[in-house]
Design a protein around this motif. Structure first.
Motif, PDB file in Angstrom:
ATOM      1  N   LEU A  18       0.831  -1.207   0.000  1.00  8.48           N
ATOM      2  CA  LEU A  18       0.000   0.000   0.000  1.00  8.48           C
ATOM      3  C   LEU A  18       0.863   1.253   0.000  1.00  8.48           C
ATOM      4  O   LEU A  18       0.563   2.230  -0.690  1.00  8.48           O
ATOM      5  CB  LEU A  18      -0.927   0.004   1.216  1.00  8.48           C
ATOM      6  N   GLN A  19       1.939   1.225   0.765  1.00  8.00           N
ATOM      7  CA  GLN A  19       2.813   2.389   0.817  1.00  8.00           C
ATOM      8  C   GLN A  19       3.509   2.601  -0.524  1.00  8.00           C
ATOM      9  O   GLN A  19       3.624   3.723  -1.008  1.00  8.00           O
ATOM     10  CB  GLN A  19       3.848   2.233   1.920  1.00  8.00           C
ATOM     11  N   ARG A  20       3.960   1.513  -1.138  1.00  9.48           N
ATOM     12  CA  ARG A  20       4.635   1.611  -2.428  1.00  9.48           C
ATOM     13  C   ARG A  20       3.709   2.190  -3.498  1.00  9.48           C
ATOM     14  O   ARG A  20       4.151   2.931  -4.368  1.00  9.48           O
ATOM     15  CB  ARG A  20       5.126   0.230  -2.868  1.00  9.48           C
ATOM     16  N   GLU A  21       2.437   1.839  -3.423  1.00  9.57           N
ATOM     17  CA  GLU A  21       1.482   2.315  -4.422  1.00  9.57           C
ATOM     18  C   GLU A  21       0.958   3.714  -4.115  1.00  9.57           C
ATOM     19  O   GLU A  21       0.206   4.278  -4.903  1.00  9.57           O
ATOM     20  CB  GLU A  21       0.314   1.333  -4.530  1.00  9.57           C
ATOM     21  N   GLY A  22       1.324   4.265  -2.971  1.00  7.61           N
ATOM     22  CA  GLY A  22       0.940   5.631  -2.644  1.00  7.61           C
ATOM     23  C   GLY A  22      -0.462   5.769  -2.079  1.00  7.61           C
ATOM     24  O   GLY A  22      -1.028   6.861  -2.100  1.00  7.61           O
ATOM     25  N   VAL A  23      -1.015   4.695  -1.574  1.00  8.66           N
ATOM     26  CA  VAL A  23      -2.378   4.742  -1.041  1.00  8.66           C
ATOM     27  C   VAL A  23      -2.435   5.608   0.213  1.00  8.66           C
ATOM     28  O   VAL A  23      -3.354   6.415   0.384  1.00  8.66           O
ATOM     29  CB  VAL A  23      -2.899   3.317  -0.748  1.00  8.66           C
ATOM     30  N   TYR A  24      -1.443   5.472   1.084  1.00  6.39           N
ATOM     31  CA  TYR A  24      -1.443   6.257   2.318  1.00  6.39           C
ATOM     32  C   TYR A  24      -1.342   7.747   2.021  1.00  6.39           C
ATOM     33  O   TYR A  24      -2.031   8.570   2.626  1.00  6.39           O
ATOM     34  CB  TYR A  24      -0.288   5.837   3.230  1.00  6.39           C
ATOM     35  N   ARG A  25      -0.496   8.102   1.075  1.00  9.35           N
ATOM     36  CA  ARG A  25      -0.333   9.514   0.716  1.00  9.35           C
ATOM     37  C   ARG A  25      -1.640  10.068   0.153  1.00  9.35           C
ATOM     38  O   ARG A  25      -2.068  11.167   0.497  1.00  9.35           O
ATOM     39  CB  ARG A  25       0.786   9.668  -0.313  1.00  9.35           C
TER      40      ARG A  25
END
Length: 68
Positions: free
Chosen positions: A21-28
């Motif tokens: 999720l972090q790699r895909e930028g979901v958190y951002r």
């Protein structure tokens, strides 16, 4: 998106999910969408990010070329 739980190890699967999720930028994206952002603010933010990226690339290029 799919995460496989191996040997009933949920903790490892959860870590893998968070990393993906972090790699895909979901958190951002979640953070940005928490509040409405005016189009002008979005443009300004994106422009500032582009300037930061350009400066960073220039710094790296100069460091690589040996120019101080």
């Amino acid at each position: 998106m799919q995460i496989i739980v191996r040997d009933n190890n949920v903790d490892q699967a959860l870590r893998a999910l968070k990393k993906k999720l972090q790699r895909e930028g979901v958190y951002r994206e979640m953070k940005l969408r928490r509040h409405y952002e005016k189009p002008s603010e979005k443009r300004a933010r994106e422009r500032a990010a582009a300037v930061r990226r350009a400066r960073k690339m220039e710094r790296k290029r100069m460091e690589r070329d040996g120019i101080k």
